[in-house]
Every structure is written in structure tokens, then in C-alpha cells.
Design an enzyme around this catalytic site. Structure first.
Site, mmCIF file in Angstrom:
data_model
loop_
_atom_site.group_PDB
_atom_site.id
_atom_site.type_symbol
_atom_site.label_atom_id
_atom_site.label_comp_id
_atom_site.label_asym_id
_atom_site.label_seq_id
_atom_site.Cartn_x
_atom_site.Cartn_y
_atom_site.Cartn_z
ATOM 1 N N ARG A 45 14.743 -0.009 36.457
ATOM 2 C CA ARG A 45 14.528 0.089 37.895
ATOM 3 C C ARG A 45 13.926 -1.222 38.395
ATOM 4 O O ARG A 45 13.063 -1.813 37.736
ATOM 5 C CB ARG A 45 13.575 1.255 38.243
ATOM 6 N N HIS B 276 23.971 -4.292 39.021
ATOM 7 C CA HIS B 276 23.724 -2.867 38.771
ATOM 8 C C HIS B 276 24.943 -2.222 38.105
ATOM 9 O O HIS B 276 25.497 -1.225 38.582
ATOM 10 C CB HIS B 276 23.370 -2.138 40.063
#
Length: 310
Positions: free
Chosen positions: A225, A273
Site C-alpha cells: 500500500r 499498480h
């Protein structure tokens, strides 16, 4: 009885799941219609991603469970109107994708591949890397994805220490927990991989103090994250040589703004990502199994503890 499953995600998600999700639910032995619109009182299950824009779950008084398409549920679990059971996504495709990405980048930094790929023309450098069993790797986070990555790194014989906030056990991994355990992992690890959830406790976990605990020139790999890292502290550590390189797949703002200093920093690798993404086929099987379990009165898989945020 035919159940109503509301698919509450983006149009792009719906295009992926339109055919495979109903088929998976049918294969699980449940009669259901999968729709993108329905009267809230008629909805039995919600298949959810924040990209669909839904934030109010209060009208869904008869809904038995909210089944997330995402592994991370930090944008969902804290919604005040969400009183229904929430299940996060844990599926084989997600774990395999993350394991491949983590293993690839750990090997890249372990072997020093960048020096050969970007080395000076005509330079004959025979810098022999140590064997994997002599490379000290730290893994922060031993949940489903962390454990899968750890098992792959163990197979390659890396000297692997794993840290989690609560005690865990993974064969072949020296597992520690607590503040003292985190410091021990950071102080010894030449490569650190972060696979923790985003919670108040993990916010800026890798701050200036903790980055300074790492061996000089250590590498950080973050597919977990974006909030796990203090960006300003990391940039300063990269500039002064405390951190040798950072390979980052997740960021506080996504897409990463075009003017962000990570893009042009010579010691930063940005990936968009892509470390792990939900595959519609395998994810549909997980969702279908949870619906089957609910219908049979069995415990749901991957149930979220909303107080902890994962």
C-alpha cells in the site's frame, strides 16, 4: 429460491464479470440472477468495488454479505452504513500474480541486474552476487499474499525474516512480531518487501527513523500500500544513499501524478499498480463459493474484522 446478486462496480469490471460470474455461481449450485440494478430490499448479495461509486449500504436491509472484488478493503470497511458482513478478495490468481512480481523484483535486486542492463557500453564488470541463502531479505506482512510470496522466496533459499503485527508461523521463515521484531527485521535486511494492509497502525510505517535502521544501500520493494511509506523520508534516504533503490507499485495518489519526483528519480522504479490484480475467472469462483456457504449456513471465507480494517 432465486437469489439476487447486485454487481456494484465499474462498467469495465462488469464487462469482465458479466458472463463468468453467473456461470461460477451456477456451478456452485446456487440459483441467482446477477444484475447491475435492483431495488435495495430485493438484493441478497452485493459484489462490490469502490470504482462503482456506491457508498451507502443502509438501504440494503436484506443483504446477507458484501463480497469485495479487492484484496484491500480500507476504502470499504470504515463506511458507517456498512453493517453487513464484508469479505475481502483472496484468490489464487491474485496470490500467484503477487508472488511472481515480488519474486521477480527480489531476484532483480539480488542479482544486480540493473547494472548489467544499464551498464556502460564496453564495461566488463564481473560483480558476482552472493547465493540467495546469503542474501538477507525481510518481508513485512505475512497475510495471504505475504505468505504466498514468502513460500516462493523460501524455495529459492533466501535468508528470509518475516514480520507481522501479530505472531505468525511460516515454514522456512524466521517470523517475528511487535516493535522489537520490526526493528530486528529492518536492521538485518538488505532487501525489504512490504505487503501490509493500510490501517492507522501502518500509516507511514517506513518513516525516517525506520529507514535509518536499515543497512546502508538497502533496497525497498513496495507492492503493498502506498501509505506504508513516508514519501518525503524515502526521497531523502535515496538522495543521501541510505536507501540504494526503491521499486514501488503502489502510491498515495493513483495514477501517480506526472510531476511526482518518483518518476525522474534515478534510484526509483515505478510500476503502475500491476503487482497483483483480480482475475475475473478465479475471483468469480471465490465469490460463488462464499454465496454457496452463506446459503448453506457455513462460515464465510475471508471475513473482514472491521475494527482492524482487514
Amino acid at each position: 429460491m432465486t437469489r439476487t446478486v447486485l454487481f456494484a462496480a465499474s462498467d469495465a469490471n462488469w464487462a469482465e464479470y458479466r458472463d463468468v460470474l453467473p456461470a461460477a455461481i451456477a456451478d456452485a449450485g446456487v440459483k441467482a440472477r446477477v444484475v447491475t440494478e435492483a431495488a435495495p430490499e430485493d438484493v441478497d448479495y452485493i459484489v462490490y468495488a469502490p470504482t462503482g461509486g456506491m457508498t451507502d449500504f443502509a438501504p440494503f436491509t436484506n443483504t446477507r454479505a458484501v463480497l469485495s472484488l479487492w484484496a484491500g478493503v480500507e476504502r470499504i470497511a470504515g463506511l458507517p452504513s456498512l453493517t453487513q458482513p464484508l469479505c475481502r478478495m483472496v484468490d489464487a490468481g491474485l496470490s500467484e500474480g503477487m508472488t511472481e512480481w515480488v519474486t521477480g523484483h527480489v531476484l532483480r535486486h539480488h542479482l544486480g541486474m540493473d547494472a548489467h542492463i544499464h551498464g556502460l557500453k564496453g564495461e566488463w564488470r564481473q560483480d558476482l552476487p552472493p547465493l540467495a541463502r546469503h542474501r538477507r531479505v525481510g518481508l513485512l506482512g505475512l497475510g495471504a499474499l505475504g505468505r504466498a510470496a514468502a513460500e516462493a522466496l523460501v524455495q529459492l533459499k533466501f535468508d528470509l525474516w518475516g514480520w507481522s503485527r501479530s505472531p505468525r508461523a511460516v515454514p522456512g521463515v524466521h517470523c517475528v512480531s511487535g516493535d522489537a521484531g520490526l526493528q530486528a527485521v529492518l536492521e538485518r535486511s538488505e532487501i525489504v518487501v512490504t505487503l501490509l494492509p493500510a490501517t492507522p497502525e501502518t500509516q507511514s510505517l517506513l518513516n525516517a527513523q525506520r529507514l535509518a535502521q536499515m543497512p546502508r544501500g538497502a533496497v525497498i520493494i513496495n507492492p503493498g500500500r502506498g501509505t506504508l511509506i513516508d514519501d518525503d523520508a524515502l526521497l531523502a534516504a535515496l538522495d543521501n544513499g541510505q536507501i540504494g533503490h526503491a521499486t514501488l507499485d503502489v502510491f498515495r495518489t493513483e495514477p501517480l501524478p506526472a510531476d511526482h519526483p518518483y518518476w525522474d528519480h534515478p534510484k526509483v522504479t515505478v510500476t503502475p499498480h500491476i503487482a497483483a490484480d483480480t482475475r475475473a475467472g478465479t475471483a468469480s469462483e471465490v465469490i460463488a463459493e462464499n454465496i454457496r456457504r452463506s446459503e448453506a449456513g457455513e462460515p464465510l471465507l475471508h471475513l473482514v474484522d472491521k475494527t482492524r480494517g482487514y
